[in-house]
Design a protein around this motif. Structure first.
Motif, PDB file in Angstrom:
ATOM      1  N   VAL A  12       0.429  -4.717   6.222  1.00 26.68           N
ATOM      2  CA  VAL A  12       0.154  -4.956   4.777  1.00 26.68           C
ATOM      3  C   VAL A  12       1.367  -4.583   3.664  1.00 26.68           C
ATOM      4  O   VAL A  12       1.644  -3.315   3.858  1.00 26.68           O
ATOM      5  CB  VAL A  12      -0.953  -4.033   4.363  1.00 26.68           C
ATOM      6  CG1 VAL A  12      -1.596  -3.911   2.908  1.00 26.68           C
ATOM      7  CG2 VAL A  12      -2.410  -4.180   5.154  1.00 26.68           C
ATOM      8  N   GLU A  13       1.964  -5.546   3.315  1.00 31.59           N
ATOM      9  CA  GLU A  13       3.224  -5.171   2.634  1.00 31.59           C
ATOM     10  C   GLU A  13       3.129  -4.772   1.144  1.00 31.59           C
ATOM     11  O   GLU A  13       4.113  -4.484   0.497  1.00 31.59           O
ATOM     12  CB  GLU A  13       4.031  -6.421   2.975  1.00 31.59           C
ATOM     13  CG  GLU A  13       4.729  -6.456   4.402  1.00 31.59           C
ATOM     14  CD  GLU A  13       5.587  -7.713   4.540  1.00 31.59           C
ATOM     15  OE1 GLU A  13       5.952  -8.478   3.512  1.00 31.59           O
ATOM     16  OE2 GLU A  13       5.840  -7.935   5.845  1.00 31.59           O
ATOM     17  N   GLN A  14       2.086  -5.423   0.339  1.00 29.21           N
ATOM     18  CA  GLN A  14       1.859  -5.244  -1.007  1.00 29.21           C
ATOM     19  C   GLN A  14       0.474  -5.203  -1.217  1.00 29.21           C
ATOM     20  O   GLN A  14      -0.293  -5.636  -0.592  1.00 29.21           O
ATOM     21  CB  GLN A  14       2.607  -6.257  -1.677  1.00 29.21           C
ATOM     22  CG  GLN A  14       2.018  -7.631  -1.428  1.00 29.21           C
ATOM     23  CD  GLN A  14       2.876  -8.723  -1.941  1.00 29.21           C
ATOM     24  OE1 GLN A  14       4.028  -8.740  -2.333  1.00 29.21           O
ATOM     25  NE2 GLN A  14       2.366 -10.081  -1.819  1.00 29.21           N
ATOM     26  N   PRO A  15       0.162  -4.646  -2.356  1.00 34.48           N
ATOM     27  CA  PRO A  15      -1.201  -4.528  -2.789  1.00 34.48           C
ATOM     28  C   PRO A  15      -1.982  -5.795  -2.988  1.00 34.48           C
ATOM     29  O   PRO A  15      -1.210  -6.853  -3.539  1.00 34.48           O
ATOM     30  CB  PRO A  15      -1.120  -3.742  -4.096  1.00 34.48           C
ATOM     31  CG  PRO A  15      -0.117  -2.767  -4.065  1.00 34.48           C
ATOM     32  CD  PRO A  15       1.072  -3.703  -3.381  1.00 34.48           C
ATOM     33  N   THR A  16      -3.220  -5.931  -2.678  1.00 36.23           N
ATOM     34  CA  THR A  16      -3.924  -7.253  -3.200  1.00 36.23           C
ATOM     35  C   THR A  16      -4.453  -6.891  -4.520  1.00 36.23           C
ATOM     36  O   THR A  16      -4.399  -5.914  -4.909  1.00 36.23           O
ATOM     37  CB  THR A  16      -5.106  -7.260  -2.119  1.00 36.23           C
ATOM     38  OG1 THR A  16      -5.896  -5.894  -2.256  1.00 36.23           O
ATOM     39  CG2 THR A  16      -4.692  -7.338  -0.733  1.00 36.23           C
ATOM     40  N   ASP A  38      -9.117  -8.230  -1.028  1.00 38.01           N
ATOM     41  CA  ASP A  38      -8.615  -8.240   0.335  1.00 38.01           C
ATOM     42  C   ASP A  38      -8.702  -9.543   1.074  1.00 38.01           C
ATOM     43  O   ASP A  38      -8.319  -9.610   2.332  1.00 38.01           O
ATOM     44  CB  ASP A  38      -9.370  -6.979   0.821  1.00 38.01           C
ATOM     45  CG  ASP A  38      -8.720  -5.795   0.581  1.00 38.01           C
ATOM     46  OD1 ASP A  38      -7.854  -5.682  -0.244  1.00 38.01           O
ATOM     47  OD2 ASP A  38      -9.018  -4.721   1.099  1.00 38.01           O
ATOM     48  N   ARG A  49      -5.923  -3.936   7.310  1.00 41.57           N
ATOM     49  CA  ARG A  49      -5.729  -2.635   6.935  1.00 41.57           C
ATOM     50  C   ARG A  49      -5.715  -1.722   8.040  1.00 41.57           C
ATOM     51  O   ARG A  49      -5.109  -0.621   8.276  1.00 41.57           O
ATOM     52  CB  ARG A  49      -6.614  -2.291   5.820  1.00 41.57           C
ATOM     53  CG  ARG A  49      -6.282  -3.018   4.441  1.00 41.57           C
ATOM     54  CD  ARG A  49      -6.988  -2.407   3.129  1.00 41.57           C
ATOM     55  NE  ARG A  49      -6.816  -3.141   1.935  1.00 41.57           N
ATOM     56  CZ  ARG A  49      -5.639  -3.166   1.203  1.00 41.57           C
ATOM     57  NH1 ARG A  49      -4.706  -2.093   1.649  1.00 41.57           N
ATOM     58  NH2 ARG A  49      -5.658  -3.770   0.044  1.00 41.57           N
ATOM     59  N   ASP A  52      -3.446  -2.178  10.985  1.00 40.78           N
ATOM     60  CA  ASP A  52      -2.166  -1.762  10.639  1.00 40.78           C
ATOM     61  C   ASP A  52      -1.634  -0.494  11.311  1.00 40.78           C
ATOM     62  O   ASP A  52      -0.455  -0.192  11.668  1.00 40.78           O
ATOM     63  CB  ASP A  52      -2.013  -1.595   9.065  1.00 40.78           C
ATOM     64  CG  ASP A  52      -0.497  -1.702   8.423  1.00 40.78           C
ATOM     65  OD1 ASP A  52       0.375  -1.923   9.116  1.00 40.78           O
ATOM     66  OD2 ASP A  52      -0.307  -1.552   7.203  1.00 40.78           O
ATOM     67  N   ARG A 171      -5.589   4.117   2.120  1.00 46.00           N
ATOM     68  CA  ARG A 171      -4.520   3.747   1.402  1.00 46.00           C
ATOM     69  C   ARG A 171      -4.933   2.685   0.371  1.00 46.00           C
ATOM     70  O   ARG A 171      -4.534   2.613  -0.657  1.00 46.00           O
ATOM     71  CB  ARG A 171      -3.703   3.011   2.516  1.00 46.00           C
ATOM     72  CG  ARG A 171      -2.143   2.597   1.855  1.00 46.00           C
ATOM     73  CD  ARG A 171      -1.153   2.099   2.999  1.00 46.00           C
ATOM     74  NE  ARG A 171       0.006   1.781   2.324  1.00 46.00           N
ATOM     75  CZ  ARG A 171       0.354   0.470   2.454  1.00 46.00           C
ATOM     76  NH1 ARG A 171      -0.339  -0.350   3.037  1.00 46.00           N
ATOM     77  NH2 ARG A 171       1.495   0.166   2.046  1.00 46.00           N
ATOM     78  N   GLU A 175      -4.288   2.319  -3.959  1.00 49.80           N
ATOM     79  CA  GLU A 175      -4.059   0.974  -4.441  1.00 49.80           C
ATOM     80  C   GLU A 175      -4.870   0.741  -5.821  1.00 49.80           C
ATOM     81  O   GLU A 175      -4.340   0.503  -6.777  1.00 49.80           O
ATOM     82  CB  GLU A 175      -4.032  -0.333  -3.759  1.00 49.80           C
ATOM     83  CG  GLU A 175      -3.103  -0.494  -2.528  1.00 49.80           C
ATOM     84  CD  GLU A 175      -3.367  -1.930  -1.809  1.00 49.80           C
ATOM     85  OE1 GLU A 175      -4.132  -2.414  -2.419  1.00 49.80           O
ATOM     86  OE2 GLU A 175      -2.782  -1.964  -0.699  1.00 49.80           O
ATOM     87  N   GLN A 179      -4.229   0.431  -9.663  1.00 50.71           N
ATOM     88  CA  GLN A 179      -4.447  -0.645 -10.615  1.00 50.71           C
ATOM     89  C   GLN A 179      -5.267  -0.127 -11.466  1.00 50.71           C
ATOM     90  O   GLN A 179      -4.879  -0.885 -12.734  1.00 50.71           O
ATOM     91  CB  GLN A 179      -5.161  -1.720  -9.514  1.00 50.71           C
ATOM     92  CG  GLN A 179      -3.982  -2.433  -8.341  1.00 50.71           C
ATOM     93  CD  GLN A 179      -4.429  -3.170  -7.370  1.00 50.71           C
ATOM     94  OE1 GLN A 179      -5.768  -2.832  -6.907  1.00 50.71           O
ATOM     95  NE2 GLN A 179      -3.995  -4.246  -7.094  1.00 50.71           N
TER      96      GLN A 179
END
Length: 335
Positions: A12-16, A38, A49, A52, A171, A175, A179
């Protein structure tokens, strides 16, 4: 354990995205509905997630073969298989078809997916889960086969359950809080199967000092009381794992009555809720998990469960849409 020190694989490299649903909100006539996408994670769903963290643990353990289990309408097995291949591992899988005793893997629509990714073994059982994956007779047999090859085995918990897997949604809570900023929603609504996603969000938000309600909509047909016991236990295990104070019992809210005739068995009201979201916002939900949670959300709005001038976040857990069998929905089509 300090949460930020727990290693993960980096899938998971960046927020959804967290997106507003203005036309859907207007159609419901209640609070402002937002959606946490997601379903747009790589591989299409929330399992990534959790994996990961769990796959990092498997790599560090020196695993050659992953053995896991999940229901035949859950994408957990397929994603584990794909990630195992990505990490240079084998994968042996148990398909739990307790929700559909007539299920036959050889004739199933997903068989080609497993073949394409080169599953080392796929076994099927109709027995309901009664313990961890490693206690299953089929999984023990798969372990012996792996050991005969000289492989080191890692048992992956079904659905990514357990404290380490739940860290994926601790995590995700970070996020979400980043947001929505100061505009905190009244509630988050998510599917509740085993309850790990909901537990991760609850503990994650409490860790941040946020008391937004996290409401789990049952997707298996279990009672509200049964779901609460499961989610509370996972919250307790996760809080202890992270050296956090336990969350209060009232932080766990689950609702029943939206699972249709049972796991993977939709109903007409659910179908209409899925149609409303697809036809107002162009967002598809699956008939097994997110579609049932969406049905629960629409009914909670109709019953006035949320402030009319507030915001509610719907967690779309995704799940590889091509994997699901949508044929069961055709019975509800009109005209």
């Amino acid at each position: 354990m300090e949460f930020t020190s727990i290693p993960r694989r980096g899938y998971v490299e960046q927020p959804t995205p967290l997106q507003k649903l203005p036309r859907f909100s207007e159609a419901l006539g209640g609070p402002e509905i937002w959606i946490k996408r997601d379903d747009l994670l790589p591989f299409g769903g929330n399992k990534l997630r959790k994996l990961d963290y769990l796959m990092e643990d498997a790599v560090r353990a020196g695993a050659d073969t992953i053995i896991t289990a999940s229901t035949n309408q859950c994408c957990h097995n397929e994603i584990v298989l794909l990630l195992a291949r990505r990490e240079g591992m084998r994968a042996s899988l148990v398909m739990e078809a307790w929700g559909d005793p007539a299920y036959r893997f050889a004739r199933s629509p997903e068989r080609a997916l497993y073949s394409l990714a080169g599953a080392d073994a796929v076994e099927t059982t109709t027995a309901p889960p009664s313990g961890p994956v490693e206690s299953m007779p089929l999984a023990q047999r798969l372990r012996e086969d792996a050991r005969a090859r000289g492989d080191s085995v890692y048992f992956m918990p079904r659905g990514g359950a357990g404290a380490l897997g739940c860290c994926g949604y601790v995590r995700a809570a970070e996020e979400l809080a980043a947001q929505w900023g100061a505009d905190t929603p009244a509630a988050i609504v998510c599917p509740c199967g085993l309850g790990g996603t909901q537990a991760g969000l609850i503990v994650g938000l409490h860790r941040l000092g946020c008391r937004t309600r996290v409401i789990g909509v049952g997707v298996t047909g279990k009672s509200e009381a049964e779901m609460r016991v499961s989610v509370l236990a996972q919250c307790g295990e996760l809080a202890k794992f992270l050296d956090l104070p336990p969350v209060p019992d009232e932080a766990v809210q689950c609702v029943e009555g939206y699972a249709g005739a049972g796991y993977a068995k939709p109903c007409g009201e659910q179908y209409r809720a899925m149609c409303r979201l697809a036809r107002t916002e162009g967002v598809l939900t699956d008939p097994v998990y997110s579609g049932k949670a969406l049905y629960g959300l629409t009914e909670l709005v109709r019953r006035g469960a949320f402030p009319a001038d507030g915001r509610v976040v719907f967690l779309h857990t995704g799940g590889m849409n091509l994997y699901y069998d949508y044929a069961a929905l055709t019975q509800f089509e009109e005209g």
